[in-house]
Write an enzyme that holds these catalytic residues in place. Structure first.
Site: not given
Ligand code: PMP
Length: 486
Positions: A64
């Site tokens: 992120k």
């Molecule tokens: N894994 C974790 C621990 C996350 O915090 C996130 C983000 N919510 C993701 C995976 C997934 O990423 P995305 O929001 O880009 O789908």
């Protein structure tokens, strides 16, 4: 590389290799080969090359970080965020870190709203960056005024100068991955990537990365990994424990045309897979890494039987570090109390109990009594072998499991003989009780214990269709109390 070389006023001296700010160190994460966790998946010479993209090596510890600054810069350009402004965002934590790092450098205040199921470490980390954290209940509808989405929207409306990035609808989220994550994977694999696996929350990572890689390689296979209880893979929404992935609504970046298939992963499988990454590969992994690994293993299992499987290159994105989950995923106590870690009785098989007893050499595997024998003979046999239950066979000899028609219990027979001494001359067939339940010796001790807890005095253990032994509740309790005795 964004990292610049310090050269001012030092002409003639070699440049010093450094980055201007921590933001310049976001992205360009390395790929590492996964091998130990794939050992049992297929023969080594049939396995594809499986590479993990280590997003936990970003400065804030997650994928992120890639979207924090781009979302802020887009808002600055659009005039939505001005100097001294406040960033308000509902976040599971990692987006908060990405935003907090950028906000720290740009001087914005941050208010993060999160569900109370998120780990204590994630909350503490956000506060460490100087952010304010507002907690909301986890198990409410997204539309409820109590949900973290609703609370964030209200705060963004009421705080003067507030702006809500809304990673769920912000196009800068998938774009960041289309501009960075995708091209990095393409360059790192020299264009040889054939399969992409990513777990999904806002779906920004999966959509943005897949969109770029598909533009370079239309045949790329894209696999989305999703928790059970998330709508992204078509499940009905219900609560689950895995943090950061899965949704109960479709985020704006959701682009089903880019995903060839979804793999749905239980909390338990995801958590155990994350632990394997840490303990077998040395990659301290968060929960959603486990979700992605389970999907990867299923994919690799299929590729390993395909004629050209060994030529494939699979890239799996590992979103965040296990450091965020020391009190949950990496706490045996928390795992056990949430039913995610096998109890001793679940790991043990009934056969292990019998093997133990065999070593002690005390008695034959099964002591039988026959329907035609006298009650007095049975009482003698209980005492001779120090046992308290026997199966009753109608076969004249041998221990044919198919001939078991009943059971007798020592205390029951003794009580009846006490009240009516003549009974010792009757045959067992006249006085026996119902047959004991049976269990295959490959089943778990927990399954055996459940039968006994349900009222059975003992259970007959079956080994390849024959009687292999008999176990009582006491056998199990003694075994668990002295695990090293066998
Ligand atoms: N894994 C974790 C621990 C996350 O915090 C996130 C983000 N919510 C993701 C995976 C997934 O990423 P995305 O929001 O880009 O789908």
């Amino acid at each position: 590389m964004n990292a610049s070389h310090h050269a001012s006023g030092t002409s003639g001296l070699p440049p010093i290799d450094h980055a201007e700010t921590i933001l310049d160190l976001v992205g360009r994460t390395p790929l590492v080969r996964l091998s130990r966790v794939l050992r049992d998946v297929g023969p080594a010479d049939r396995l594809p090359l499986v590479l993990a993209k280590l997003e936990m090596l970003n400065p804030g510890g997650s994928v992120k970080d890639r979207i924090g600054l781009p979302m802020i810069e887009a808002a600055e350009r659009a005039g939505l965020l001005r100097p001294g402004g406040t960033i308000v965002e509902p976040t599971s934590g990692n987006t908060g870190h990405g935003l907090a790092i950028a906000a720290a450098l740009r001087g914005y205040r941050c208010v993060f709203v999160m569900a109370d199921k998120q780990s204590a470490e994630k909350q503490a980390l956000l506060r460490a960056y100087g952010a304010e954290v507002v907690l909301c209940p986890s198990n409410v509808e997204p539309g409820s005024p109590e949900s973290y989405y609703s609370v964030a929207r209200r705060l963004a409306r009421d705080i003067p100068g507030a702006w809500q990035p809304d990673q769920y609808s912000n196009p800068a989220n998938p774009e960041a991955h289309e501009r960075t994550t995708g091209p990095e994977i393409w360059e790192q694999t020299r264009g040889r990537v054939t399969h992409l696996v990513a777990s999904a929350g806002t779906v920004g990572t999966l959509t943005g990365t897949a969109r770029y890689l598909r533009s370079r390689s239309p045949d790329l296979v894209v696999v989305g990994a999703d928790p059970e209880g998330s709508v992204l893979s078509g499940d009905t929404a219900r609560p689950y424990l895995t943090e950061g992935v899965g949704e109960d609504f479709y985020p704006a970046a959701y682009a089903p045309e880019l995903v060839d298939r979804w793999v749905r992963v239980s909390d338990r499988d995801a958590f155990l897979a994350a632990r394997r990454l840490t303990r077998e590969e040395g990659i301290l992994a968060g929960e959603s890494c486990g979700t992605a690994l389970v999907a990867t293993i299923r994919l690799v299992r299929e590729l390993a039987v395909a004629p050209d499987g060994a030529t494939k290159v699979v890239v799996v994105i590992l979103p965040d570090t296990g450091r965020n989950y020391l009190s949950k995923l990496y706490s045996d106590e928390w795992m056990r109390s949430n039913g995610l870690l096998a109890t001793t009785g679940e790991r043990l098989r009934v056969a292990d109990l019998l093997r133990d007893r065999h070593h002690q050499g005390a008695r034959p595997d099964v002591v039988l009594v026959r329907t035609t024998e006298r009650v007095g003979d049975a009482i003698g046999r209980f005492q001779e072998h120090g046992i308290s239950q026997m199966p009753v066979s109608e076969a004249p000899e041998g221990d044919d499991a198919g001939a078991i028609v009943g059971s007798v219990e020592e205390t029951g027979l003794l009580e009846r003989a006490y009240r009516d001494p003549a009974i010792v001359e009757r045959t067992i067939g006249e006085v026996m009780g119902r047959p004991l339940p049976t269990i295959e010796e490959e089943r778990s001790v927990d399954d055996a214990y459940a039968l006994l807890a349900g009222g059975a005095a003992a259970i007959l253990v079956m080994r390849e269709g024959r009687l292999g032994g008999i176990v009582t509740r006491l056998d199990i309790l003694e075994h668990l109390a002295h695990p090293d005795r066998g």
